[in-house]
Design a protein around this motif. Structure first.
Motif, PDB file in Angstrom:
ATOM      1  N   ALA A 107       5.510   7.625   3.436  1.00  0.00           N
ATOM      2  CA  ALA A 107       6.640   7.056   4.168  1.00  0.00           C
ATOM      3  C   ALA A 107       6.278   5.690   4.749  1.00  0.00           C
ATOM      4  CB  ALA A 107       7.071   8.004   5.277  1.00  0.00           C
ATOM      5  N   LEU A 108       5.044   5.545   5.237  1.00  0.00           N
ATOM      6  CA  LEU A 108       4.600   4.261   5.784  1.00  0.00           C
ATOM      7  C   LEU A 108       4.534   3.198   4.695  1.00  0.00           C
ATOM      8  CD1 LEU A 108       3.501   2.685   8.242  1.00  0.00           C
ATOM      9  CD2 LEU A 108       1.230   3.425   7.525  1.00  0.00           C
ATOM     10  N   ILE A 109       4.024   3.561   3.524  1.00  0.00           N
ATOM     11  CA  ILE A 109       3.945   2.602   2.421  1.00  0.00           C
ATOM     12  C   ILE A 109       5.341   2.177   1.981  1.00  0.00           C
ATOM     13  CG2 ILE A 109       3.317   2.390  -0.017  1.00  0.00           C
ATOM     14  CD1 ILE A 109       0.805   4.016   0.631  1.00  0.00           C
ATOM     15  N   ILE A 110       6.267   3.128   1.908  1.00  0.00           N
ATOM     16  CA  ILE A 110       7.645   2.791   1.533  1.00  0.00           C
ATOM     17  C   ILE A 110       8.264   1.844   2.558  1.00  0.00           C
ATOM     18  CG2 ILE A 110       9.973   3.744   1.297  1.00  0.00           C
ATOM     19  CD1 ILE A 110       8.665   6.227   0.038  1.00  0.00           C
ATOM     20  N   ALA A 111       8.052   2.129   3.846  1.00  0.00           N
ATOM     21  CA  ALA A 111       8.617   1.281   4.896  1.00  0.00           C
ATOM     22  C   ALA A 111       8.036  -0.129   4.845  1.00  0.00           C
ATOM     23  CB  ALA A 111       8.369   1.907   6.262  1.00  0.00           C
ATOM     24  N   LEU A 112       6.712  -0.239   4.613  1.00  0.00           N
ATOM     25  CA  LEU A 112       6.085  -1.559   4.548  1.00  0.00           C
ATOM     26  C   LEU A 112       6.468  -2.303   3.279  1.00  0.00           C
ATOM     27  CD1 LEU A 112       2.508  -0.833   5.929  1.00  0.00           C
ATOM     28  CD2 LEU A 112       4.345  -2.096   7.047  1.00  0.00           C
ATOM     29  N   ALA A 113       6.722  -1.580   2.199  1.00  0.00           N
ATOM     30  CA  ALA A 113       7.098  -2.235   0.949  1.00  0.00           C
ATOM     31  C   ALA A 113       8.520  -2.767   1.007  1.00  0.00           C
ATOM     32  CB  ALA A 113       6.939  -1.267  -0.218  1.00  0.00           C
ATOM     33  N   THR A 114       9.405  -2.064   1.692  1.00  0.00           N
ATOM     34  CA  THR A 114      10.793  -2.516   1.745  1.00  0.00           C
ATOM     35  C   THR A 114      11.002  -3.641   2.744  1.00  0.00           C
ATOM     36  OG1 THR A 114      11.324  -0.719   3.277  1.00  0.00           O
ATOM     37  CG2 THR A 114      11.745  -0.336   0.944  1.00  0.00           C
ATOM     38  N   HIS A 115      10.301  -3.599   3.855  1.00  0.00           N
ATOM     39  CA  HIS A 115      10.400  -4.649   4.881  1.00  0.00           C
ATOM     40  C   HIS A 115       9.009  -4.998   5.388  1.00  0.00           C
ATOM     41  CE1 HIS A 115      14.712  -4.265   5.017  1.00  0.00           C
ATOM     42  NE2 HIS A 115      14.595  -2.957   5.163  1.00  0.00           N
ATOM     43  N   PRO A 116       8.250  -5.802   4.614  1.00  0.00           N
ATOM     44  CA  PRO A 116       6.878  -6.104   5.044  1.00  0.00           C
ATOM     45  C   PRO A 116       6.858  -7.052   6.239  1.00  0.00           C
ATOM     46  CG  PRO A 116       7.398  -7.314   3.056  1.00  0.00           C
ATOM     47  CD  PRO A 116       8.558  -6.411   3.334  1.00  0.00           C
ATOM     48  N   PRO A 117       5.933  -6.835   7.153  1.00  0.00           N
ATOM     49  CA  PRO A 117       5.791  -7.780   8.263  1.00  0.00           C
ATOM     50  C   PRO A 117       5.247  -9.122   7.757  1.00  0.00           C
ATOM     51  CG  PRO A 117       4.405  -5.825   8.598  1.00  0.00           C
ATOM     52  CD  PRO A 117       5.074  -5.690   7.287  1.00  0.00           C
ATOM     53  N   ARG A 118       5.476 -10.140   8.524  1.00  0.00           N
ATOM     54  CA  ARG A 118       5.101 -11.492   8.120  1.00  0.00           C
ATOM     55  C   ARG A 118       3.596 -11.626   7.892  1.00  0.00           C
ATOM     56  NH1 ARG A 118       8.022 -16.254  10.959  1.00  0.00           N
ATOM     57  NH2 ARG A 118       9.618 -15.105   9.883  1.00  0.00           N
ATOM     58  N   PHE A 119       2.787 -10.973   8.736  1.00  0.00           N
ATOM     59  CA  PHE A 119       1.337 -11.119   8.581  1.00  0.00           C
ATOM     60  C   PHE A 119       0.852 -10.490   7.277  1.00  0.00           C
ATOM     61  CE2 PHE A 119       1.295  -6.878  10.355  1.00  0.00           C
ATOM     62  CZ  PHE A 119       0.170  -6.286   9.804  1.00  0.00           C
ATOM     63  N   LEU A 120       1.501  -9.426   6.798  1.00  0.00           N
ATOM     64  CA  LEU A 120       1.110  -8.839   5.518  1.00  0.00           C
ATOM     65  C   LEU A 120       1.460  -9.763   4.355  1.00  0.00           C
ATOM     66  CD1 LEU A 120       1.880  -5.014   5.690  1.00  0.00           C
ATOM     67  CD2 LEU A 120      -0.321  -6.151   5.622  1.00  0.00           C
ATOM     68  N   CYS A 121       2.581 -10.445   4.459  1.00  0.00           N
ATOM     69  CA  CYS A 121       2.947 -11.416   3.418  1.00  0.00           C
ATOM     70  C   CYS A 121       1.946 -12.560   3.385  1.00  0.00           C
ATOM     71  CB  CYS A 121       4.353 -11.954   3.661  1.00  0.00           C
ATOM     72  SG  CYS A 121       5.649 -10.748   3.399  1.00  0.00           S
ATOM     73  N   ARG A 122       1.568 -13.049   4.550  1.00  0.00           N
ATOM     74  CA  ARG A 122       0.588 -14.136   4.610  1.00  0.00           C
ATOM     75  C   ARG A 122      -0.771 -13.677   4.100  1.00  0.00           C
ATOM     76  NH1 ARG A 122       1.931 -17.034  10.377  1.00  0.00           N
ATOM     77  NH2 ARG A 122       3.957 -17.859   9.743  1.00  0.00           N
TER      78      ARG A 122
ATOM     79  N   LEU B 259      -0.599 -13.445   0.291  1.00  0.00           N
ATOM     80  CA  LEU B 259      -0.617 -14.767  -0.329  1.00  0.00           C
ATOM     81  C   LEU B 259      -1.995 -15.414  -0.224  1.00  0.00           C
ATOM     82  CD1 LEU B 259       2.875 -16.144   0.713  1.00  0.00           C
ATOM     83  CD2 LEU B 259       2.123 -15.404  -1.548  1.00  0.00           C
ATOM     84  N   ALA B 260      -2.696 -15.198   0.880  1.00  0.00           N
ATOM     85  CA  ALA B 260      -4.042 -15.754   1.026  1.00  0.00           C
ATOM     86  C   ALA B 260      -5.002 -15.115   0.028  1.00  0.00           C
ATOM     87  CB  ALA B 260      -4.544 -15.544   2.453  1.00  0.00           C
ATOM     88  N   ILE B 261      -4.894 -13.809  -0.153  1.00  0.00           N
ATOM     89  CA  ILE B 261      -5.752 -13.120  -1.121  1.00  0.00           C
ATOM     90  C   ILE B 261      -5.421 -13.568  -2.535  1.00  0.00           C
ATOM     91  CG2 ILE B 261      -6.284 -10.859  -2.114  1.00  0.00           C
ATOM     92  CD1 ILE B 261      -5.964  -9.711   0.721  1.00  0.00           C
ATOM     93  N   GLU B 262      -4.136 -13.714  -2.824  1.00  0.00           N
ATOM     94  CA  GLU B 262      -3.717 -14.175  -4.147  1.00  0.00           C
ATOM     95  C   GLU B 262      -4.219 -15.587  -4.415  1.00  0.00           C
ATOM     96  OE1 GLU B 262       0.367 -14.584  -6.789  1.00  0.00           O
ATOM     97  OE2 GLU B 262       0.485 -14.052  -4.680  1.00  0.00           O
ATOM     98  N   LYS B 263      -4.132 -16.460  -3.423  1.00  0.00           N
ATOM     99  CA  LYS B 263      -4.599 -17.830  -3.580  1.00  0.00           C
ATOM    100  C   LYS B 263      -6.110 -17.871  -3.786  1.00  0.00           C
ATOM    101  CE  LYS B 263      -2.824 -21.138  -1.062  1.00  0.00           C
ATOM    102  NZ  LYS B 263      -2.523 -22.051   0.057  1.00  0.00           N
ATOM    103  N   ALA B 264      -6.845 -17.075  -3.029  1.00  0.00           N
ATOM    104  CA  ALA B 264      -8.299 -17.040  -3.183  1.00  0.00           C
ATOM    105  C   ALA B 264      -8.684 -16.533  -4.574  1.00  0.00           C
ATOM    106  CB  ALA B 264      -8.926 -16.157  -2.104  1.00  0.00           C
TER     107      ALA B 264
END
Length: 75
Positions: free
Chosen positions: A19-34, A37-42
């Motif tokens: 349930a937590l993974i579903i909630a974070l996947a549908t509406h991720p907090p801004r810090f998780l998006c950042r 993106l930082a991991i993807e860029k690295a």
């Protein structure tokens, strides 16, 4: 109150985690998006650097040994 057995506890833990993974996947907090993106860029920079260094080594012939010469014969 009745104690829960191990199977019930494990099932509840999996349910809560899902349930937590579903909630974070549908509406991720801004810090998780950042963070993503930082991991993807690295990863992209690391892969690009690795490919560039491999190309440079190939162009300079640094990775070639003396017995790597191709004589034109059959393999």
């Amino acid at each position: 109150m009745k104690k829960l057995d191990n199977d019930t506890r494990a099932g509840l833990a999996l349910l809560a985690t899902g349930a937590l993974i579903i909630a974070l996947a549908t509406h991720p907090p801004r810090f998780l998006c950042r963070l993503y993106l930082a991991i993807e860029k690295a990863g992209a920079v690391s892969l690009g650097f690795l490919l560039a260094m491999t190309g440079l080594v190939s162009l300079l012939g640094l990775g070639r040994r003396q017995d790597d010469t191709y004589t034109g014969g059959t393999l």
